[in-house]
Design a protein around this motif. Structure first.
Motif, short mmCIF file in Angstrom:
data_model
loop_
_atom_site.label_atom_id
_atom_site.label_comp_id
_atom_site.label_asym_id
_atom_site.label_seq_id
_atom_site.Cartn_x
_atom_site.Cartn_y
_atom_site.Cartn_z
N THR A 522 -11.52 125.31 11.01
CA THR A 522 -11.08 124.71 12.27
C THR A 522 -11.59 123.27 12.34
O THR A 522 -12.40 122.83 11.54
CB THR A 522 -11.61 125.50 13.47
OG1 THR A 522 -13.04 125.41 13.48
CG2 THR A 522 -11.20 126.96 13.38
N TRP A 523 -11.15 122.53 13.36
CA TRP A 523 -11.53 121.12 13.46
C TRP A 523 -13.01 120.97 13.82
O TRP A 523 -13.67 120.04 13.35
CB TRP A 523 -10.63 120.41 14.46
CG TRP A 523 -10.88 120.76 15.90
CD1 TRP A 523 -10.50 121.88 16.55
CD2 TRP A 523 -11.56 119.94 16.86
NE1 TRP A 523 -10.90 121.85 17.86
CE2 TRP A 523 -11.55 120.65 18.08
CE3 TRP A 523 -12.15 118.69 16.82
CZ2 TRP A 523 -12.12 120.15 19.24
CZ3 TRP A 523 -12.71 118.18 17.98
CH2 TRP A 523 -12.71 118.91 19.17
N ARG A 524 -13.55 121.88 14.61
CA ARG A 524 -14.97 121.81 14.94
C ARG A 524 -15.82 122.16 13.72
O ARG A 524 -16.82 121.50 13.43
CB ARG A 524 -15.29 122.76 16.10
CG ARG A 524 -14.63 122.35 17.42
CD ARG A 524 -14.96 123.37 18.52
NE ARG A 524 -14.30 123.06 19.78
CZ ARG A 524 -14.83 122.33 20.75
NH1 ARG A 524 -16.04 121.84 20.60
NH2 ARG A 524 -14.16 122.10 21.87
N THR A 525 -15.41 123.21 13.01
CA THR A 525 -16.15 123.58 11.80
C THR A 525 -16.05 122.47 10.75
O THR A 525 -17.01 122.21 10.02
CB THR A 525 -15.59 124.89 11.23
OG1 THR A 525 -15.67 125.90 12.23
CG2 THR A 525 -16.36 125.34 10.01
N ALA A 526 -14.90 121.81 10.68
CA ALA A 526 -14.73 120.73 9.70
C ALA A 526 -15.69 119.58 9.98
O ALA A 526 -16.30 119.01 9.06
CB ALA A 526 -13.29 120.24 9.72
N ALA A 527 -15.86 119.21 11.26
CA ALA A 527 -16.77 118.12 11.59
C ALA A 527 -18.21 118.48 11.22
O ALA A 527 -18.96 117.68 10.64
CB ALA A 527 -16.67 117.80 13.07
N HIS A 528 -18.60 119.71 11.53
CA HIS A 528 -19.96 120.15 11.19
C HIS A 528 -20.12 120.28 9.68
O HIS A 528 -21.19 119.99 9.12
CB HIS A 528 -20.23 121.49 11.88
CG HIS A 528 -21.64 121.95 11.75
ND1 HIS A 528 -22.03 122.91 10.84
CD2 HIS A 528 -22.78 121.58 12.41
CE1 HIS A 528 -23.32 123.12 10.95
NE2 HIS A 528 -23.81 122.33 11.88
N HIS A 529 -19.07 120.70 8.98
CA HIS A 529 -19.11 120.85 7.53
C HIS A 529 -19.35 119.50 6.84
O HIS A 529 -20.17 119.40 5.93
CB HIS A 529 -17.79 121.47 7.06
CG HIS A 529 -17.66 121.54 5.57
ND1 HIS A 529 -18.23 122.52 4.80
CD2 HIS A 529 -17.01 120.70 4.69
CE1 HIS A 529 -17.95 122.32 3.53
NE2 HIS A 529 -17.20 121.22 3.43
N LEU A 531 -20.74 116.87 8.14
CA LEU A 531 -22.05 116.35 8.51
C LEU A 531 -23.16 117.03 7.71
O LEU A 531 -24.12 116.37 7.28
CB LEU A 531 -22.28 116.56 10.01
CG LEU A 531 -23.51 115.87 10.60
CD1 LEU A 531 -23.38 114.36 10.50
CD2 LEU A 531 -23.72 116.30 12.05
N GLN A 532 -23.02 118.32 7.48
CA GLN A 532 -24.10 119.06 6.83
C GLN A 532 -23.96 119.15 5.32
O GLN A 532 -24.95 119.04 4.60
CB GLN A 532 -24.17 120.49 7.42
CG GLN A 532 -24.46 120.52 8.91
CD GLN A 532 -25.82 119.91 9.24
OE1 GLN A 532 -26.77 120.03 8.48
NE2 GLN A 532 -25.91 119.25 10.38
#
Length: 714
Positions: A522-529, A531-532
């Protein structure tokens, strides 16, 4: 006719004396006589006194006094340096306790000079404490190198410098030379004397060796003398040190009595528990001199200034300890309020900074503050939280003007999709908005940056191991999120997070899309992915998943929803809290349930009332879905994909190209080290192996579930 009396010599002398006295008296009338201190010349006849009187006088003197007396005049030197005066030196030597006997190879004056005179025997430099007993001399550091010679440089004719017989014929010491290595050295004076002794036998090796052997008893006696003198000298220094300590102690106690008379009794009673350490180290107090009234008058101001400073420091420590106890009470109340509060509740450090709270906690020391003292805040709790949040959001928006300058006026800047995730610039933690408002960063070094002088806030920083929330520490992951919004053909300056959730698109990480594996999220998971896993430096590494792959990913997510939720609960670092224990935090739901079983006796039937998750916790994002080529060798799947398969997040498809070209094994080796602990223990992708072996958090929960997430979530 009477006989004429002849003037005798005495009569003449009396007359002359009278005339001289008359002349002197007339002169004295013209010039006043000087008042001399003492009577000069009264001891000039002392050397001519009978021996029994001299013996009685000298027997009460110290050997150093006799030595100094020898250096006052020629008559005293002639008297005391005579061999018949040895009885005087022996009598004076008895006045020194434990003093060794004078050896046969030294005279009494030379022995006294060696023991008690601190001058260098070569350059007469004063204050030389080190004695070379084997050489019967004192040398300063410079003369020590010039008046000694290394064993290898002796150069005795017919004898090797390293011959054992030579070391037995000369007193030697082991000393560190200029090259800083240990070397055997002998006195230059002893070497010259030995050379003169063997000079007549030059060329006759046997005769030279006989002379060397004959020197052995003499050298043995010198070594024994050196041992005895060294032992006496060390005992004398120790005795002198104890004597000086007693004098200093007496001076200290005299100062204490003087201070008690001035009204410092209460402070001195506190200092007595530490044996007056601070006072005893004061320069004017630690001197080895008895305290007199005159001395006290000179040092009184300095001592009282020190006492004032010490009292202020003690009261500050007491105040900080009192504030720490009050802040613990506040922490317990905040822990209770957060469980029942409907909405986002601030971190306890931010709550403690509110003016209404400061008034209660920072009350004077005479005021009693208990847990009931905070009841006055409960009716106005919603107002306080609302006031805190508005202030934090205003500060955040002001700090983010450079990121929201293109935002339309009819859209709230913090509602934009590109503002949904932030990164702390100090601890690199990723937090979504608005949960990031409750983050208390522990990477401030708050224990060393106490220069403000505000006792309350520095005490709060220490108690909660962090400082109040600061908007300047946060940066939005706008580059990544803006790229994701662009891929959806939307405007980052207008698109809100609610619109992106409704669009419900899926994205593929091109950096991870290798070896016949496609990572869809998802787009939220992609942003966190990004970053981390990629350090936030590859916003262009994503592409929009096509309709077929997006539909397949959504189907897998829906089917594995229950397993995914259970796995999220078991992940470490999620900040689980026990409602009954405000000072503990746990890294997973499993750790909380173990705590409840061991500490509170509850082993089953857990509900949401038995634990809760702190808002300042790592964000919970759905796990990515892996679409794998059906031609992929299942035996070489990376560990993370094997674990995801067990949770129902992997699908094998024909339309996924297998472009591994033999990289399957390398992918497996690379991912195993990173994902072994993450998958086995249910950790997030950003969990590191180093954190897995950090036992710091084990001390917090006590049940062995700590893996480096030593959180302070209050």
């Amino acid at each position: 006719m009477p006989a004429v009396k002849r003037r005798t010599r005495s009569t003449v002398n009396d007359a002359e004396t009278a005339e001289m006295n008359g002349a002197q008296s007339s002169k004295s009338m013209l010039k006043p006589r000087r008042n001399l201190r003492g009577r000069r010349g009264v001891l000039q006849e002392l050397p001519n006194m009978p021996l029994d009187i001299l013996f009685e006088v000298f027997s009460h003197m110290h050997p150093l006094d006799l030595l100094n007396l020898c250096r006052t005049s020629k008559s005293f030197r002639q008297l005391l340096m005579d061999k018949t005066s040895v009885i005087f030196w022996k009598a004076a030597r008895k006045n020194v306790d434990g003093l060794p006997q004078c050896p046969s190879f030294m005279s009494e004056p030379a022995f006294a000079n060696l023991l008690f005179c601190s001058n260098c025997h070569n350059c007469l430099k004063v204050g030389i404490k080190s004695v070379l007993w084997a050489f019967r001399a004192r040398y300063c550091n410079d003369c020590k190198h010039t008046m000694t010679i290394s064993q290898g440089q002796i150069g005795l004719p017919g004898v090797n410098s390293w011959d054992p017989s030579l070391s037995e014929a000369l007193p030697m010491i082991t000393d560190r030379g200029k090259a800083r290595y240990m070397d055997a050295k002998s006195s230059l004076r002893d070497v010259e004397a030995l050379k003169e002794l063997v000079a007549p036998a030059s060329g006759d090796v046997a005769k030279v060796r006989e002379i060397l052997v004959a020197q052995k008893p003499h050298v043995t006696a010198i070594r024994q003398f050196a041992v005895e003198c060294a032992l006496w000298y060390e005992n004398r220094k120790e005795s002198r040190s104890q004597e000086l300590d007693e004098i200093r102690r007496g001076r200290l106690m005299a100062v204490v009595e003087k201070l008690r008379e001035l009204g410092w009794g209460e402070e001195l009673d506190v200092m007595a528990g530490h044996d007056y350490v601070g006072l005893s180290r004061l320069n004017v107090v630690r001197q080895a001199k008895a305290l007199t009234d005159r001395t006290w008058a000179n040092i009184r101001k300095t001592v009282e200034e020190h006492m004032a400073i010490a009292k202020a420091a003690r009261l500050l420590v007491v105040r900080k300890a009192l504030l720490k106890e009050r802040l613990k009470l506040l922490q317990a109340r905040v822990h209770t309020w957060r469980q029942t509060f409907d909405g986002l509740f601030p971190h306890v450090r931010d709550f403690a900074a509110l003016p209404e709270v400061v008034v209660i906690v920072d009350a004077p020391s005479e005021v009693s503050v208990t847990t009931d003292s905070f009841d006055i805040l409960e009716p106005i709790l919603p107002e306080l939280v609302d006031k805190w949040r508005k202030s934090a959001e205003e500060a955040l928006e002001k700090n983010l003007k450079s990121y929201t300058s293109e935002c339309d006026g009819d859209v709230e800047p913090l509602s934009l999709a590109k503002m949904v995730l932030f990164s702390c610039q100090r601890c690199r933690a990723a937090r979504p908005y608005p949960e990031m408002l409750t983050h208390c960063c522990h990477f401030y070094g708050c224990f060393s940056d106490e220069v403000s002088g505000d006792v309350y806030h520095t005490s709060a920083n220490s108690a909660y191991q962090g400082k109040p929330w600061n908007p300047s520490n946060w940066r939005p992951v706008s580059a990544v999120l803006g790229r994701l919004v662009d891929l959806c053909n939307k405007e980052p300056a207008r698109t809100t997070s609610a619109e992106m959730d409704a669009f419900d698109a899926r994205f593929v990480c091109e950096h991870c899309d290798t070896g016949g594996v496609m990572t869809v999220m998802t787009w939220r998971t992609a942003a966190h992915h990004v970053l981390q896993r990629h350090g936030g430096h590859s916003p262009s590494g994503f592409k929009l998943a096509n309709n077929e792959h997006s539909a397949a990913a959504k189907t897998l997510e829906l089917a594995a929803a229950d397993k995914t939720l259970a796995r999220l609960d078991m992940k470490l670092g999620l900040g689980w809290c026990c409602p009954q224990c405000p000072f503990k935090q746990f890294e997973s739901k499993r750790a909380v349930t173990n705590h409840l079983a061991h500490e509170h006796g509850k082993t089953e039937g857990y509900t949401d009332a038995d634990y809760y998750r702190h808002p300042d916790s790592p964000p919970q994002f759905p796990d990515p879905v892996y679409l794998v080529s059906d031609k992929k060798n299942a035996a070489f799947l990376p560990q993370k994909i094997s674990t995801a398969k067990d949770h129902g997040l992997v699908a094998f498809r024909e339309d996924i190209p297998n472009l591994s070209r033999g990289l399957d094994i390398l992918d497996n080796v690379y991912d195993f080290g990173f994902d072994h602990y993450a998958d086995e223990y249910g950790m997030e992708d950003d969990f590191s192996i180093d954190d897995a072996f950090d036992e710091s958090s084990d001390e917090e929960d006590g049940y062995g579930y700590g893996f480096g997430f030593n959180l302070y979530l209050y």
